[in-house]
Scaffold this motif. Structure first.
Motif, PDB file in Angstrom:
ATOM      1  N   ARG A  78       0.833  -1.205   0.000  1.00  0.00           N
ATOM      2  CA  ARG A  78       0.000   0.000   0.000  1.00  0.00           C
ATOM      3  C   ARG A  78       0.869   1.256   0.000  1.00  0.00           C
ATOM      4  O   ARG A  78       0.559   2.237  -0.689  1.00  0.00           O
ATOM      5  CB  ARG A  78      -0.917  -0.024   1.217  1.00  0.00           C
ATOM      6  CG  ARG A  78      -1.678   1.255   1.470  1.00  0.00           C
ATOM      7  CD  ARG A  78      -2.804   1.484   0.496  1.00  0.00           C
ATOM      8  NE  ARG A  78      -3.909   0.575   0.685  1.00  0.00           N
ATOM      9  CZ  ARG A  78      -5.058   0.645  -0.002  1.00  0.00           C
ATOM     10  NH1 ARG A  78      -5.206   1.583  -0.925  1.00  0.00           N
ATOM     11  NH2 ARG A  78      -6.030  -0.220   0.205  1.00  0.00           N
TER      12      ARG A  78
ATOM     13  N   GLY B 133       0.971   4.135  -3.185  1.00  0.00           N
ATOM     14  CA  GLY B 133       0.718   5.567  -3.092  1.00  0.00           C
ATOM     15  C   GLY B 133       1.496   6.378  -4.101  1.00  0.00           C
ATOM     16  O   GLY B 133       1.085   7.485  -4.460  1.00  0.00           O
TER      17      GLY B 133
ATOM     18  N   VAL C 192      -0.612   5.402  -7.907  1.00  0.00           N
ATOM     19  CA  VAL C 192      -2.072   5.366  -8.046  1.00  0.00           C
ATOM     20  C   VAL C 192      -2.476   5.713  -9.475  1.00  0.00           C
ATOM     21  O   VAL C 192      -2.013   6.702 -10.048  1.00  0.00           O
ATOM     22  CB  VAL C 192      -2.739   6.342  -7.060  1.00  0.00           C
ATOM     23  CG1 VAL C 192      -4.250   6.389  -7.281  1.00  0.00           C
ATOM     24  CG2 VAL C 192      -2.440   5.941  -5.627  1.00  0.00           C
TER      25      VAL C 192
ATOM     26  N   GLN D  32      -6.587  -0.406   4.457  1.00  0.00           N
ATOM     27  CA  GLN D  32      -5.816   0.820   4.219  1.00  0.00           C
ATOM     28  C   GLN D  32      -4.585   0.961   5.122  1.00  0.00           C
ATOM     29  O   GLN D  32      -4.104   2.068   5.364  1.00  0.00           O
ATOM     30  CB  GLN D  32      -6.715   2.059   4.389  1.00  0.00           C
ATOM     31  CG  GLN D  32      -7.818   2.202   3.364  1.00  0.00           C
ATOM     32  CD  GLN D  32      -7.320   2.732   2.027  1.00  0.00           C
ATOM     33  OE1 GLN D  32      -6.298   3.411   1.956  1.00  0.00           O
ATOM     34  NE2 GLN D  32      -8.034   2.429   0.960  1.00  0.00           N
TER      35      GLN D  32
END
Length: 293
Positions: free
Chosen positions: A193, A197, A200, A226
């Protein structure tokens, strides 16, 4: 807070100023002969003229002039690629151009993850420690013999999924190399994750995440949480049908020239694990599981 005081606005003007200076310098180093044009007469400055760069790149003279003046104009990836080709930019210069323009090209990530040939020599020298080069998306790019002996399912993965997270999330528990999978999978997803970032909206990343969510309910649930984490040294406990449990400490190292990749080195935590890795290297055909589905 007004728009003019946001961090993005504060850095945009210096970036445009740097972009303008960079483009002028790259233009000045080219001659008309370099790009197949007649030299012409009365050239007051070295290098190509702005209108010549615009003509060769297939863009408007006014637009290119504004770009080189550092004005706040929109520049697409396609147009910047044309400018980069015209100015004969090498990969590092092209990446710099896109960064200054505030655009991330779709292929920049793949370029940044390409392992240089000499890196393989370093991996090989690390034997008998298992080691590999992994991308921020957990793609396994290069590895040494010890790594392949310990994780044959990852290096020989089917369907083009030579990816450690894919293997961890989709292989059934009975065949999964991870003993402490329940502890490590959430951590791996959180690290993914953090990398996501920076990417994206990029098709390769979006496709990978979509496919993995469809293939693994565990991943889909963790992804929805998340959580974000950074790489750190971790205890990884693996199983191999031929040698039993192997306890290793995974250490992540940065590789200069490959900002989107890392070297992962596995150090045995005890003598039994060290002997297990040595045995697997001597018996590269040993099956990692004792059954077939």
């Amino acid at each position: 807070m007004s728009l003019a005081t946001t961090p993005a606005a504060a850095t945009a003007k210096p970036r445009r100023t740097e972009l303008a200076a960079f483009l002028r310098a790259r233009r000045a180093r080219l001659t008309p002969e370099d790009v197949g044009m007649a030299p012409g007469l009365r050239r007051r400055t070295p290098g190509l003229r702005r209108e010549e760069v615009a003509q060769l790149a297939g863009v408007g003279v006014t637009w290119y002039t504004w770009l080189e003046q550092g004005r706040p104009i929109n520049a697409s990836e396609q147009v910047l690629n044309a400018v980069a080709r015209t100015l004969r930019l090498d990969p590092a210069e092209r990446a710099h151009l896109f960064h200054l323009a505030g655009i991330r090209p779709t292929d920049l990530y793949e370029e940044a993850c390409k392992a240089q040939p000499e890196v393989q020599s370093i991996l090989d020298a690390l034997n008998p420690l298992p080691a590999a080069i992994s991308s921020a998306r957990y793609d396994i790019l290069r590895w040494n013999d010890a790594y392949q002996a310990l994780f044959p399912g990852a290096t020989l993965s089917e369907e083009g999924r030579r990816n450690s997270l894919w293997c961890t999330a989709t292989v059934p528990d009975c065949c999964n190399a991870f003993v402490n999978r329940a502890e490590e999978l959430p951590r791996m997803v959180a690290v993914l994750r953090a990398g996501y970032g920076r990417h994206v909206g990029e098709p390769l990343w979006e496709d990978f995440i979509r496919d993995l969510r469809e293939a693994s309910p565990d991943f889909a649930g963790l992804w929805a949480q998340q959580d974000v984490a950074a790489h750190s040294s971790r205890l990884k406990i693996f199983r191999h049908a031929a040698v039993g449990e192997v306890r290793m400490t995974a250490t992540n190292l940065s590789v200069l020239g490959m900002p989107e990749a890392r070297m992962v080195v596995y150090t045995p935590n005890d003598d039994a694990s060290r002997e297990a890795v040595a045995w697997l290297r001597e018996h590269p055909g040993a099956a990692p599981v004792d059954h077939l589905h």
